[in-house]
Design a protein around this motif. Sequence first.
Motif, short mmCIF file in Angstrom:
data_model
loop_
_atom_site.label_atom_id
_atom_site.label_comp_id
_atom_site.label_asym_id
_atom_site.label_seq_id
_atom_site.Cartn_x
_atom_site.Cartn_y
_atom_site.Cartn_z
N ASP A 87 0.82 -1.21 0.00
CA ASP A 87 0.00 0.00 0.00
C ASP A 87 0.86 1.26 0.00
OD1 ASP A 87 0.84 -0.56 2.67
OD2 ASP A 87 -0.70 0.80 3.43
N VAL A 88 2.03 1.19 0.62
CA VAL A 88 2.93 2.34 0.63
C VAL A 88 3.40 2.64 -0.79
CG1 VAL A 88 5.11 3.27 1.50
CG2 VAL A 88 3.68 1.85 2.98
N ALA A 89 3.85 1.61 -1.46
CA ALA A 89 4.32 1.78 -2.83
C ALA A 89 3.21 2.31 -3.74
CB ALA A 89 4.85 0.45 -3.37
N LYS A 90 1.99 1.79 -3.54
CA LYS A 90 0.87 2.21 -4.39
C LYS A 90 0.47 3.65 -4.11
CE LYS A 90 -3.86 0.90 -5.66
NZ LYS A 90 -4.96 -0.07 -5.42
N THR A 91 0.33 3.99 -2.84
CA THR A 91 -0.12 5.34 -2.49
C THR A 91 0.90 6.40 -2.90
OG1 THR A 91 -1.36 4.47 -0.62
CG2 THR A 91 -0.87 6.83 -0.60
N LEU A 92 2.16 6.08 -2.71
CA LEU A 92 3.22 7.03 -3.06
C LEU A 92 3.59 6.95 -4.53
CD1 LEU A 92 5.53 6.53 0.05
CD2 LEU A 92 3.81 8.29 -0.33
N GLN A 93 2.91 6.07 -5.25
CA GLN A 93 3.14 5.89 -6.69
C GLN A 93 4.60 5.56 -6.98
OE1 GLN A 93 1.49 9.65 -8.19
NE2 GLN A 93 -0.41 8.58 -8.71
N LEU A 94 5.15 4.69 -6.13
CA LEU A 94 6.51 4.21 -6.34
C LEU A 94 6.46 2.97 -7.23
CD1 LEU A 94 7.94 4.45 -2.70
CD2 LEU A 94 8.21 6.10 -4.56
N SER A 95 7.38 2.89 -8.15
CA SER A 95 7.41 1.74 -9.06
C SER A 95 8.86 1.43 -9.40
CB SER A 95 6.63 2.04 -10.34
OG SER A 95 7.27 3.07 -11.10
N GLU A 96 9.03 0.37 -10.17
CA GLU A 96 10.37 -0.05 -10.57
C GLU A 96 11.11 1.07 -11.28
OE1 GLU A 96 11.98 -3.23 -13.77
OE2 GLU A 96 10.78 -4.08 -12.14
N GLY A 97 10.36 1.91 -12.01
CA GLY A 97 10.99 3.00 -12.76
C GLY A 97 11.64 4.04 -11.87
N ASP A 98 11.25 4.09 -10.60
CA ASP A 98 11.84 5.05 -9.67
C ASP A 98 13.14 4.56 -9.07
OD1 ASP A 98 9.65 6.95 -9.81
OD2 ASP A 98 8.49 5.46 -8.70
N PHE A 99 13.43 3.27 -9.27
CA PHE A 99 14.60 2.65 -8.67
C PHE A 99 15.33 1.82 -9.73
CE2 PHE A 99 11.37 3.26 -5.47
CZ PHE A 99 12.06 3.74 -4.36
N ALA A 100 16.47 1.29 -9.37
CA ALA A 100 17.09 0.29 -10.23
C ALA A 100 16.28 -1.00 -10.11
CB ALA A 100 18.53 0.04 -9.80
N PRO A 101 16.02 -1.69 -11.22
CA PRO A 101 15.18 -2.90 -11.17
C PRO A 101 15.68 -3.92 -10.16
CG PRO A 101 15.54 -2.23 -13.44
CD PRO A 101 16.41 -1.35 -12.60
N THR A 102 16.99 -4.11 -10.07
CA THR A 102 17.52 -5.11 -9.15
C THR A 102 17.19 -4.79 -7.70
OG1 THR A 102 19.62 -3.91 -9.28
CG2 THR A 102 19.42 -5.92 -10.59
N VAL A 103 17.26 -3.52 -7.34
CA VAL A 103 16.97 -3.11 -5.97
C VAL A 103 15.47 -3.18 -5.69
CG1 VAL A 103 17.07 -1.18 -4.35
CG2 VAL A 103 19.02 -1.67 -5.81
N TRP A 104 14.67 -2.75 -6.64
CA TRP A 104 13.22 -2.74 -6.44
C TRP A 104 12.68 -4.17 -6.30
CZ3 TRP A 104 9.77 0.31 -4.68
CH2 TRP A 104 8.41 0.13 -4.96
N LYS A 105 13.12 -5.06 -7.15
CA LYS A 105 12.64 -6.44 -7.09
C LYS A 105 13.14 -7.15 -5.84
CE LYS A 105 12.31 -6.84 -12.13
NZ LYS A 105 12.91 -7.42 -13.36
N GLY A 106 14.26 -6.69 -5.29
CA GLY A 106 14.80 -7.33 -4.10
C GLY A 106 13.93 -7.14 -2.87
N GLY A 107 12.99 -6.21 -2.92
CA GLY A 107 12.10 -5.98 -1.78
C GLY A 107 10.86 -6.86 -1.80
N LEU A 108 10.79 -7.76 -2.79
CA LEU A 108 9.61 -8.62 -2.94
C LEU A 108 9.86 -10.01 -2.37
CD1 LEU A 108 8.64 -7.81 -6.64
CD2 LEU A 108 7.53 -6.92 -4.58
N TYR A 109 8.80 -10.59 -1.82
CA TYR A 109 8.82 -11.99 -1.41
C TYR A 109 7.44 -12.55 -1.70
CZ TYR A 109 8.90 -16.21 1.45
OH TYR A 109 8.82 -17.51 1.86
N HIS A 110 7.38 -13.60 -2.51
CA HIS A 110 6.11 -14.17 -2.97
C HIS A 110 5.23 -13.09 -3.57
CE1 HIS A 110 6.25 -18.15 -0.47
NE2 HIS A 110 7.18 -18.08 -1.40
#
Length: 443
Positions: free
Chosen positions: A133-156
């Motif tokens: 919800d934080v990412a969605k509300t703040l409109q944060l996406s992979e484009g705001d970060f390096a893909p490797t770092v952004w994807k590293g915050g995911l689990y399942h």
Amino acid sequence: MIQNEMSRRRLLGLGVGLGAAATLTLAGCGGGSSTKGSTAAGNGGKEYTGPKVDLKLWNGFTGGDGDIFKKLVEQFNSEHQNIAISVITYEWQDYYSKLPGAVSSGNGPDIAVMHMDQLATFAARGVITELDDVAKTLQLSEGDFAPTVWKGGLYHDKRYGIPLDMHPLGFYYNKAVMQKAGLDPNKPPATKDEYTAALTELKKSGVQGFWVSPFQFTGGMTFYSLLHQWGGTLFDGEVAKATFNSDPAVEACTWLVDMIKQGFSPANVGQDADYLALKSGKNAFNWNGIWQINDLKKSAGLEWGVAPLPQIGSQKAAWANSHNFTIVKQRSADNNKVSGAKVFINWLSEHSLDWAKGGQIPARKEVREGAEFKALPEISALAPELEYAAFPPASPGLGEVMVTFYNAFNEAALGKKSPKQALDDGVAKANKQLEDNRKKYGS
């Protein structure tokens, strides 16, 4: 350097391996049923207008970066009258050991800074909560970060971490030692041929130019980088089997061991001796973490430079880790506190330029591309590595397996086993550990 500081630096990037002791006590942490502040005045991190909340924040920033971090928290507190953050700091190893028990007993923090490669373990045991919800509300996406770092915050496919930074391995060089050997001190080697040629000239001048450490810091991390440069991987795509005994891995390990056999490095290099030798002019090159930049800046009279890792294999790659912000689950959830925590996480992410001065590459793309970050020449010199940084996969319980990987390299570097035998033996042990992890955490 003072030994305590050296120990801290060795632990700074060590997300993998530090949580091994903690994983056994994680079950049952967090996730209470009662909830307070169910009508919280928050909207996913944009703002918080509710009653004042006092939040505890745990971190492992025990050196100069810790001072910068605390100043940023003080600034946040001064700008937010209804949110008060108190900072509790531990050595990273103690931090990961203490966190599960503290959460289980109801004495854990509200916010926790966590290395990327620890997120999956703590998410699998219910210690940290989802932040989609934080990412969605703040409109944060992979484009705001390096893909490797952004994807590293995911689990399942669920987000548990908001990335703050990336700290990679960099290539340090002693300009004075290079110059004495007839090398251009302003043109560090960037390819395998250039690297070999430079080491040959250094050897002619009586200098073993590249000391290969058998320890994780920094030889193991160097091997980790080279394995990926040769096109290898540590595990298969499902993290079900270890693959660090593949042909590319053996070739990368052999190249490092040959550095010792060919006399470009002494044998049995002690812990941190490779870095101290760079500072004292006994070698020319050192592969080490970005966190050493501020230490080298304090070394009066030392002529040095830093650049991205040379490309020894067929592709660019560099070991890296990342600090993420997480929100810790509580036995009795307080939605007001959760809302306040989200505001803090967003605020500090937006202020990551100030954090960069502590020796980190900001995760946010707009900050990295700004003129103020580029005005930090040494730190920004390593920013290109963000695009090809090699992060461990998001798999719970990976810490113990990574220790096995580094131990396998240690045996090869010390000449106890051939590279092939050391890596084969390591993979056999790692596969058993991965099987145990599947039983412990599920698929």
